[in-house]
Design a protein around this motif. Structure first.
Motif, short mmCIF file in Angstrom:
data_model
loop_
_atom_site.label_atom_id
_atom_site.label_comp_id
_atom_site.label_asym_id
_atom_site.label_seq_id
_atom_site.Cartn_x
_atom_site.Cartn_y
_atom_site.Cartn_z
N SER A 1 1.23 3.93 -3.21
CA SER A 1 0.58 5.40 -3.11
C SER A 1 1.69 6.43 -2.94
N GLN A 2 2.91 5.80 -2.50
CA GLN A 2 4.06 7.08 -2.37
C GLN A 2 4.65 7.34 -3.62
N PHE A 30 -6.27 -1.34 -1.69
CA PHE A 30 -6.09 -1.73 -0.27
C PHE A 30 -7.43 -2.28 0.41
N ARG A 39 -2.31 7.68 -8.13
CA ARG A 39 -1.95 6.49 -7.39
C ARG A 39 -2.79 6.31 -5.92
N ILE A 40 -2.93 7.76 -5.36
CA ILE A 40 -3.62 7.61 -4.12
C ILE A 40 -5.14 6.82 -4.02
N GLN A 88 -2.73 8.89 4.62
CA GLN A 88 -2.49 9.46 3.10
C GLN A 88 -2.17 11.03 3.24
N TYR A 136 0.83 -1.35 -0.14
CA TYR A 136 -0.12 -0.07 0.00
C TYR A 136 0.88 1.05 -0.25
N PHE A 137 1.83 1.34 0.83
CA PHE A 137 2.68 2.51 0.82
C PHE A 137 3.59 2.66 -0.43
N PHE A 162 -5.88 3.11 -2.83
CA PHE A 162 -6.65 2.89 -1.67
C PHE A 162 -7.60 1.85 -2.14
N LYS A 163 -8.23 1.91 -3.03
CA LYS A 163 -9.30 0.80 -3.61
C LYS A 163 -8.82 -0.38 -3.51
N ASP A 178 -5.82 -1.14 -12.83
CA ASP A 178 -5.38 0.22 -12.29
C ASP A 178 -4.22 0.28 -11.57
N TYR A 223 1.55 11.26 4.45
CA TYR A 223 2.67 10.84 3.72
C TYR A 223 2.52 11.23 2.15
N PHE A 224 1.35 11.07 1.72
CA PHE A 224 1.19 11.32 0.21
C PHE A 224 0.89 12.52 -0.07
#
Lengths: 630, 492, 166, 462, 112
Positions: B144-145, B159, B151-152, D416, B140-141, B156-157, B226, D419-420
């Protein structure tokens, strides 16, 4: 006991080595080096093949086990080669013709850049390797490996000039259509496994196992195998890839799409003839499909103007003949025709190659003509080839075709007559091609005319050899009634191929049939001569146009299969995926969000409402506790 | 001993990586760690084969009835090997791509590896669940990082989706545990649990939800394209190469043997889902213009085949799946390497914008074509034995009446696979170059090396698959013994 | 109909009536006064039940101290006029209905308890006397008694925290 | 007993220190030291060293469960002081009094955790509530604080009224306040237990549900937690709530255990409602503080599961849960207090500025979301386990799990942001090193509970 | 006196209190209504205490203190009530200081 034939692994191994050397060293090695490696390896394996053939004639057949390829539970698939009469014949054809074509290519491809030259030869070697696997494999899986291998090589070689999108499309088409056949083949294999638990020829064709199989199973298996064959050997409905495959370099067309690969289907069915003989239904289907293909392809060939296309359709048509033979139980005849066809079709292709080479890449026969003066050797050899394929005694084509026609006749006269008609068409379009190309006056551009030249020796020698073979090649299968102790091939193959009930026709009938066919063929040739002696082109009309456009079969497939699938895929991709599945998934999130937004409003901030809600829920719970739960 | 090392090495090195500040050092450190892991797993395969090396059990959470017990069986061997092989390859292939705060990146990568190792090794349901989540969180990290612009949301979806699935599995685990005789999470007592067919029904779906989402199986697959598209390629490689195998693995180790009757009864449904998914994904893949999405959908199709083969419940299918998990991992990593290369060079993944790469970058073209052909299971490449056995398994599956139909339909997808793969090759590598692709650079050493290794593996296994089959032989046999429902039916 | 019964009914009616007045009356000051009346009625009940100590405490603490405090605060905020603005009628109604429902439910539930034939001993029995209660309080219930001191302490601190000017 | 008396004394001491000690730091020292002493004494009592031997006539019993929870509560409070004591200065002038009140509340907590008589329960709850009313309103110039305080007070005393009515009815039915008498053998045997008893039980259920902010009695929670000064929100959302839960479970285990079939369904309904309202409403919040308020409701829903199941696992689980939940929430609040902006966007890019704090906060959030190897997971796991063992109620378990998935949704929004998302959120004023270390300690504890829950639970048994 | 009468009386008073809380907007009045509820409870306690006393007496124990705990409890309720009043009024006054109203409907800064 350690059989000498254990070393047959060398036969495929050498081309493989050639492939690796040429493939990896294509940047470093010089062209001469490359061609040396390419041809040398094939020659070597040819020599071994000859030795093997001798061994086999000496009655020494052998199954050489090397290692377990796949062994799971009680299913065991060894990596094994089977050397017997059938495979040894094919070995000879493949390595022999293969060698000649290698030599031919060495000079034909001279203009290529070194690394592409290397690439070409590596592909060619790889093809020979796969083809050898195909015929040497001792079980269906190994055969399948070779089967897909040759498909891959044809894909690579058709798309050899990868800059041309057309060629690549043709290559893809070939591969995909082969894959369709391969799938059927695979399923047939699984069927065998599920019924017999084995795929080795010896075990599958052992009487005990054959007895185990129900007729339904046999029919299913044989049909599936046949579908596989139609893919590889370009029969209806999967034949359309072969003409397009002419995009590849001409020697490739000669080797793969005429001499060897396309006959793999014949080999497979001949190999499993015992199964086929047990299923008359399949036999009929095979026969009729073959015949239909032969006829269809012949008609199309009448109106083609691309020299290679004509040859391609004639190949399809000849393959049809072979299937007809198989379908009528004349396995030996089929194999016989495979051999002769390999000779003269390779010859024709190489000849056309020489012509194209001479004209600097021109393939349209309407722009040729009167080449006989400049290209003597090509001219003569090509003529021999045409005679051979048309079936004039004593050329090779005659005997093999005659054997097929005969077996058709024995099955039923109708088959025979159609087959004969097709044969006549063959003679006609071949000589049409011949006359348009070599007689009359030259119709090309002037500078083409200037550097018209006979091809170098490296190309002509193979032509000559093949010509000789196409002349005499027929005698190995010459019928009994011409020469006592004839049909050497037939009896040589008899251990692996059940000799079907000998012709029930008397010698006289046989003579009549032969005479008839020969006479008609001659008539056809003369007719062709009269029409195309000095040819000038005109617009095709009516039926001619339909033929020129190959009965619009490609367009039909496009409409019926390709477009619908694309539409479906597009719909799934654009609509279904986004607005159904993903919509549902995200929908859950949306619902949560929405209810969150609504539920917040309950938190009105008013103490009064809070207390009210609390009291109401108290009342409800009391009611539930005391009055509803009884 | 070995299994503990397999988990500890990446875990500890990973944690340590957080504190390495020096950019250049981090890569070497990560590579070193992954190489050590590889050595360990190879040792486990070759030198230290004795039982006592391959399993380890320690007291842990007794009050819950759980324990820290890990073991390397045949299937575990293979997947751990995959996991161990994949990492050096990935690091090698992405050697040149730079990440900001790279120490965190590599740390998380290694932690993910530790988590996946744990999943493949755990012999205790609770432990299994722990690692299952542990593999997910770093992913996850990572995504999205360091991912793409969407990405976020996308990650998230991904995850939430997988998290939900695994929570349902947790219920299943609890349910089984509360029905075991000794109220233990140990796999042995899970295998001996005796619950009625009716109870098995929903337990099956509780477990299957987690695995189906992870694999993913149609129609639970929408997170995957995605995510693959958005994630940084190194992560995508891990996801598609190793992590999705967790789903299939879960089916094999935690579903079939635990709820055999339900698995038998739902076999047809699941198989049809899988096969629909195969054709569906293939058809969509044909339409894709984005390399990453194309590969993503192709992977859905392949995984679908594995799922179907699992529920064939016979030796052939089972072992096919096991080796195919390994092979598919290797192949798809190979594909990603090239995709990543292309994206990095041209800044686009649009197939329509590319073309003619083969002229300027022959090495790339050749290696990619080999990998791609392996991906469509050409004989003598590694995928062929796997798919052959799987199809054979499906065809011969005793559990269903529709074996032939299933096989034929599934077979269609291999034709379609040929279509989209060859089309991609044609459009990307063949044809004339365009201004964009004029300035393509061929593979650099590290990428050559990575792809080279992959190709070697491809042919090695392709020509002598028996090597792998011998490893998985015992495992599959034992699973089948557990999953065999005839005695159970007699009992009920 | 003995005298105690008459008294009981009388006090009950007074209590209920004045309670109703408390919640219906617009003017806070009157509400306070009505509430005091209610307390007196309840104290009457205590006396009837011979719980003299509680009766006294009720008068002194509640009616005396607490209510005066209330009154004081209300005066301080001079809410004595009809200051209460209209409340949403529907909400009022809903409140009344909800309360009524609660009453109904409870009554319906408790109307036939297992102890409904029990009697509450009126105007005799010594436990309600200061003597006995005191004994109880400082023997058995000394710990809670001490604990209640903590309560007072915290209340005191609280009052300081809230009330102290900054 | 140690904790009870000493905390009371400490409360008094703090009162005096308000005008004896001038430096705020000194006051803080005394308070922290006192808290440490308190913890020490309580642990001593667990090992059998009781300083005061007072005969409570069986109204109070410091059994294993009570003492263990007291230790957890006191330890959490200690950590809470270490993290946030400094931030109380900003609330108002009566610095020392706040500590005094906190000590008094602890005193009440020791009562509620160990009561055997409803009288003690009542007193304990009140001793907890009244100081809380004050602390909520302690930020006197802040209207929100006032409003919260008044709402809390009105609703709180209303629920007190309900509780008293309940006790009265039970007294009517049983003629005693001892919970052991409530669930004596007669109840279990009686085919249909006394209506008075049931009604009383329900009223108690309501008032307790109110105190632990279980739906549909939760309405005060978001407003009060939101309005109260964050420092004190942190305290009442964690330790106090936990304490009331302990009282809750003790009451329904020892008191109404025999009547389980009469209340289990209702508790189930309340649990579902609480989980639903808490989680779903939290999803749409914009302020982290208010989100945490709703999340505390959601967590309460999970703790209700232990009540529903009411078996050995549920008691252990509840202890774990209180510990894990309190620690995590205290940690998050400690960071939140230091922020300028309480909205989610207020955390944007926090990780760049404060890697350590961000990391620890992430651990706390993961714990609340129930990710394995954190205390949050193992305690949720216990709850589910207990419910599963309580019999055929898979629907409840599945619902709880779905809600847990939803909860991940809003907890991860903070991650989120930290961090993001791009931004430069940082504490209002630079944080001390001690603060960082304490946060680290807290995180380690959370992980420790998650990995080795037995460390805590073994105390429960030996 | 039949205990039911007392039960109903105090329940009635209690409900009246609740209705008051529900219908009034003045914080002080609401608070008063809560006090009313408490008194209703007190009355019930006393009634029950006498009931239990009677049971004990009729059981033949003349010097019993049964039931006194009920009245003790009432005493404690009064104590708590007093404490609550002191705090509560303080809070209300503080509120009034700030917004010059004791109308609970003005308490709506915190919502949703």
């Amino acid at each position: 006991m350690q059989n000498d034939l254990q070393i047959v692994y060398l036969i495929p191994l050498l081309p493989l080595i050639g492939f690796l050397v040429n493939g990896l060293g294509r940047k470093q090695l010089s062209k001469s080096m490359v061609s040396l490696v390419g041809c040398g390896t094939i020659l070597a394996s040819f020599i071994i093949s000859v030795w093997v053939f001798m061994e086999v004639r000496g009655g020494n057949t052998h199954v050489a086990n090397y290692f377990d390829f796949l062994s799971v539970g009680n299913l065991e698939i060894p990596f094994a080669f089977q050397i017997d009469q059938l495979s040894s014949i094919f070995l000879l054809i493949i390595t022999g013709v293969g060698f000649l074509i290698h030599v031919y290519s060495a000079s034909y491809m001279q203009e290529e850049k070194p690394e592409h030259f290397g690439r070409y030869f590596s592909y060619l070697n790889l093809f020979v390797f796969s083809m050898l696997l195909l015929v040497m494999g001792a079980n269906f899986v190994i055969m399948f490996i070779g089967w897909e291998g040759v498909g891959l090589c044809s894909y690579l070689l058709i798309g050899y000039w990868f800059k041309k999108t057309e060629y690549n499309k043709a290559a893809n088409k070939a591969f995909v259509m082969n894959r369709i056949g391969d799938l059927a083949f695979l399923i047939a294999i699984f069927w065998l496994i599920s019924k017999l638990g084995t795929v080795s020829y010896n075990e599958v064709f052992s009487p005990a196992n054959l007895a185990k199989l129900k007729t339904a199973d046999i029919t299913a298996i044989t049909l599936l195998l046949f579908v596989g064959a139609t893919g590889k050997s370009a029969q209806i409905p999967l034949y359309t890839w072969l003409p397009d495959a002419m995009a590849g370099p001409t020697p490739v067309s000669a080797l793969i799409h005429a001499a060897t690969m396309v006959t793999a289907g014949i080999y497979m069915i001949a190999r499993s003839n015992l199964l086929y003989s047990m299923s008359p239904v399949t036999m009929d289907i095979v026969a009729y499909t073959g015949l239909a293909t032969a006829l269809l392809a012949a008609t199309i060939a009448l109106k083609q103007n691309d020299i290679k296309k004509v040859l391609a359709y004639s190949t399809v048509s000849q393959l049809g003949f072979m299937f007809l033979a198989l379908g009528t139980g004349a396995y030996a005849a089929a194999v016989f025709h495979v051999m002769t066809h390999a000779f003269f079709k390779a010859l024709l292709f190489l000849g056309s190659g020489s012509v194209i080479h001479a004209l600097g890449g021109e393939q349209d026969i309407r722009k040729m003509g009167g080449l006989s003066k400049k290209l003597k050797i090509t001219y003569i050899t090509f003529l021999i080839g045409c005679i051979a394929i048309a079936g004039i005694p004593p050329f090779s084509g005659f005997f093999s075709k005659d054997a097929i026609l005969l077996s058709a006749y024995t099955r039923n006269p109708l088959l025979y007559s159609i087959a004969l008609f097709t044969a006549l068409l063959t003679a006609f379009y071949m000589f049409r091609l011949f006359f348009i190309t070599f007689t009359g006056k030259f119709r090309g551009t002037t500078e083409q005319e200037h550097h018209l030249h006979e091809s170098p020796a490296a190309m002509t020698i193979p032509l000559i050899i093949l010509a000789v073979l196409s002349v005499i090649g027929g005698f190995v299968g010459i019928p009994e009634l011409f020469m006592h102790g004839g049909d050497k091939l037939g009896e040589f193959l008899s251990p692996v191929i059940a000799v079907h009930e000998g012709h029930a026709v008397t010698a006289s009938t046989e003579y009549i049939l032969m005479g008839l066919s020969t006479a008609l063929v001659v008539v056809m040739i003369i007719f062709a001569w009269s029409r195309f002696r000095n040819y000038r082109q005109r617009e095709e009309t009516g039926f001619g146009k339909v033929l020129e456009n190959k009965w619009y079969v490609d367009e039909l497939y496009e409409k019926l299969i390709v477009n619908p699938l694309n539409k479906l895929g597009d719909f799934l991709n654009k609509v279904f995926e986004k607005s159904v599945i993903d919509w549902l998934v995200n929908g859950v999130g949306r619902v949560v969000n929405y209810s969150g937004r609504q539920l917040r409003l309950l938190q009105s901030g008013q103490v009064g409402n809070y207390v009210l809600l609390m009291v109401i829920s108290m009342v409800l719970i009391f009611a539930l506790q005391f009055f509803l739960r009884k | 001993m070995i299994p503990v090392l397999l988990i500890l090495v990446p875990l500890l090195t990973g944690l340590a990586t957080f504190f390495i500040k020096k950019e250049s050092l981090v890569r070497y450190w990560a590579l070193l760690s992954s190489l050590i892991t590889l050595t360990v797993s190879v040792l486990g395969l070759t030198l230290l084969k004795e039982e006592n090396y391959l399993q380890y059990k320690a007291e842990w959470m007794q009050t819950l009835g759980s324990s820290f017990s890990v073991k390397l069986d045949g299937m575990g061997q293979l997947l751990c090997l995959l996991n161990a092989v994949a990492y050096p390859l990935i690091l090698l292939a992405t050697w040149k791509s730079s990440y900001k705060r790279s120490n965190n990146f590599f740390a998380l990568m290694l932690l993910a590896q530790a988590g996946m190792m744990g999943v493949f090794l755990a012999m205790d349901a609770l432990l299994f669940y722990f690692f299952w989540e542990l593999a997910l969180v770093p992913m996850y990290f990572l995504c999205s990082q360091w991912g793409g612009e969407k990405r976020i949301a996308v990650t998230f979806k991904f995850f939430i989706y997988t998290f939900l699935g695994s929570l349902l599995m947790l219920i299943g685990i609890l349910y089984i545990q509360s029905h075991t005789v000794n109220h233990s999470f140990d796999i042995a007592s899970f295998y001996q649990v005796n619950i009625s067919a009716k109870q098995q029904q929903f337990v099956f779906w509780l477990f299957f939800a987690a695995f189906a989402i992870k694999m993913p199986i149609f129609p639970f697959h929408t997170w995957q394209p995605d995510t693959y598209e958005q994630a940084p390629t190194a992560t995508t490689m891990v996801l598609s190469g190793v992590m999705v195998k967790m789903g299939v693995f879960g089916l094999l180790r935690w579903l079939l043997p635990v709820v055999p009757i339900a698995s038998y009864q739902w076999g047809d449904v699941v198989t049809s889902m899988a096969i629909i998914g195969m054709i569906y994904a293939s058809l969509i893949a044909i339409q894709q213009d984005d390399l990453k999405r194309l590969v993503a959908y192709s992977s859905i199709a392949h995984i679908g085949l594995m799922c179907a083969a699992v529920f064939a419940e016979n030796q052939s299918g089972m072992q096919g799946v096991m080796i195919q998990m390994f092979n598919h991992g290797i192949n798809i990593i190979g594909l990603w390497i090239v995709v990543e290369l292309i994206e990095r060079q041209f800044g686009t993944r649009k197939i329509s914008e590319l073309g003619g790469l083969a002229q300027k970058a022959p090495a790339m073209a050749i290696l990619f074509v080999i990998v791609a052909l392996a991906n469509i299971a050409l004989p003598l490449t590694n995928a062929f034995p796997g798919e052959f056995l799987m199809f054979n398994g499906i065809f011969n599956s005793a559990g269903t009446k529709y074996a032939v139909l299933f096989t034929a339909l599934a077979g269609i997808s291999i034709i379609l696979a040929a279509v989209y793969t060859l089309n991609m090759i044609r459009k990307v590598f063949y044809g004339e170059t365009n201004p964009l692709t004029e300035r393509v650079l061929d593979l650099r050493l590290n990428e050559k090396l990575a792809l080279g290794i992959i190709v070697v593996i491809i042919f090695w296994i392709g020509i002598y698959p028996q090597l792998m089959l011998n490893i998985t032989d015992g495992a599959s046999a034992s699973i089948l013994k557990k999953a065999d429902i005839l005695p159970l039916i007699r009992k009920h | 109909m003995s005298i105690t019964q008459i008294l009981f009914w009388f006090l009950s009616i007074v209590a209920l009536f004045s309670a109703l007045m408390v919640i219906t009356n617009k003017n806070p000051v009157y509400s306070v006064l009505w509430l005091i009346a209610t307390f007196f009625a309840i104290s009457g009940h205590y006396i009837l039940l011979n719980a003299q100590f509680l009766a006294i405490v009720n008068i002194i603490v509640y009616a005396g101290a607490i209510m005066v405090l209330f009154l004081f605060v209300i005066m301080l905020m001079n809410l004595n006029k009809e200051s209460e603005p209209r409340k949403n009628r529907w909400l009022k109604l809903a409140g009344a209905v909800a309360g009524g429902c609660l009453l109904l439910v409870l009554v319906a539930a408790l109307k036939d308890t297992d102890i409904k034939q029990q009697q509450a001993l009126v105007n005799e029995g010594g436990i309600g006397l200061i003597k006995s209660l005191g004994k109880e309080l400082f023997t058995t219930y000394v710990v809670p008694f001490e604990i209640s001191s903590i309560l007072f302490l915290s209340a005191m601190v609280g009052a300081v925290v809230i009330g102290k000017k900054e | 007993m140690n904790a009870l008396i000493v905390s009371a004394l400490l409360g008094v001491i703090m009162m005096f220190s308000s005008f004896l000690l001038k430096q705020k730091s000194a006051v803080r020292m005394v308070a922290t030291g006192g808290m440490f002493l308190l913890l020490l004494l309580n642990i001593l009592e667990m090992n059998g060293t009781v300083l005061f031997h007072i005969d409570t006539k069986g109204m109070i019993a410091f059994d294993r469960f009570a003492l263990l929870f007291d230790s957890i509560a006191i330890a959490s409070t200690l950590l809470y002081l270490l993290l946030s004591a400094r931030d109380m200065e900003k609330v108002g002038v009566n610095y020392a009094e706040y500590f005094a009140l906190i000590f008094f509340i602890l005193c009440g907590i020791t009562l509620t955790s160990s009561f055997k008589s409803l009288l003690i329960l009542f007193l304990g709850i009140e001793i907890i509530s009244i100081p809380l009313y004050i602390l909520t309103g302690s930020d006197k110039r802040n209207l929100k604080s006032n409003e919260a305080s008044l709402k809390y007070f009105l609703l709180g005393s209303f629920s007190t009224g309900l509780m008293l009515m309940g006790i009265a009815l039970i007294y009517g039915a049983r003629g005693s306040f001892f919970i052991s008498d409530i669930s004596d053998i007669r109840v279990v045997t009686e085919a249909k237990p006394s209506v008075l008893l049931i009604a009383g039980m329900l009223l108690l259920l309501f008032s307790m549900a109110f105190k632990v902010s279980a739906a549909p009695f939760h309405f005060w929670t978001p407003d009060v937690y939101d309005g109260a000064p964050s420092v004190f929100t942190s305290f009442m959302a964690t330790i106090v709530k936990a304490a009331v839960f302990i009282a809750f479970i003790r009451l329904f285990d020892e008191g109404f255990g025999g009547l389980q079939k009469n209340w289990q369904l209702l508790v189930g309904i309340i649990t579902v409602a609480t989980l639903f309202v808490g989680n779903i409403t939290a999803v749409f919040q914009q302020s982290v503080k208010r989100m945490l308020a709703y999340s505390s409701i959601a967590q309460a829903g999970f703790m209700m599961l232990s009540l529903y199941a009411m078996n050995a696992a549920s008691k252990e689980g509840l202890l774990l849960y209180t510990a894990a939940y309190s620690l995590a929430t205290i940690g998050i609040f400690a960071v939140l207090i230091k922020m300028n902006d309480y909205t989610f966007d207020g955390f944007n890019g926090f990780a760049r500025q404060e890697p350590l704090l961000a990391a620890t906060t992430t651990i706390f959030l993961l714990s609340l979301a129930g990710i394995p190897l954190t205390g949050g997971f193992i305690s949720k796991f216990y709850m589910l386990k207990a419910t599963m063992e309580a019999g055929n109620n898979l629907w409840l378990v599945i619902f709880a799990v779905l809600m847990a998935a939803v909860s991940a949704y809003y907890y991860f929004r903070v991650i989120q942001a930290m961090y993001f998302k791009e931004g430069d959120a940082r504490p209002a004023e630079p944080v001390s090193g001690a603060f960082r270390w304490t946060m680290l300690l807290l995180a380690v504890l959370v992980i420790l509970i998650g990995v080795f829950p037995d460390l805590l639970l073994n105390w429960f048994y030996f | 006196m039949p205990i039911n009468y007392y039960i109903f009386l105090s329940i009635a008073l209690f409900s009246i209190g609740i209705v008051g809380v529900l219908t009034r907007r003045n914080a002080i009045i609401i608070f008063m209504c809560i006090e009313l509820m408490l008194n209703a409870v007190n009355l019930m306690f006393v009634a029950f205490s006498k009931m239990h006393y009677k049971v004990a007496v009729t059981a033949g124990d003349i010097a019993t203190t049964a039931g006194s705990e009920g009245q003790i409890f009432v005493f404690f309720i009064m104590v708590v009530a007093a404490a609550e009043v002191s705090v509560g009024l303080a809070i209300i006054v503080m509120m009034y200081r700030n917004i010059h109203s004791v109308d609970v409907n003005f308490l709506n800064r915190l919502k949703h």
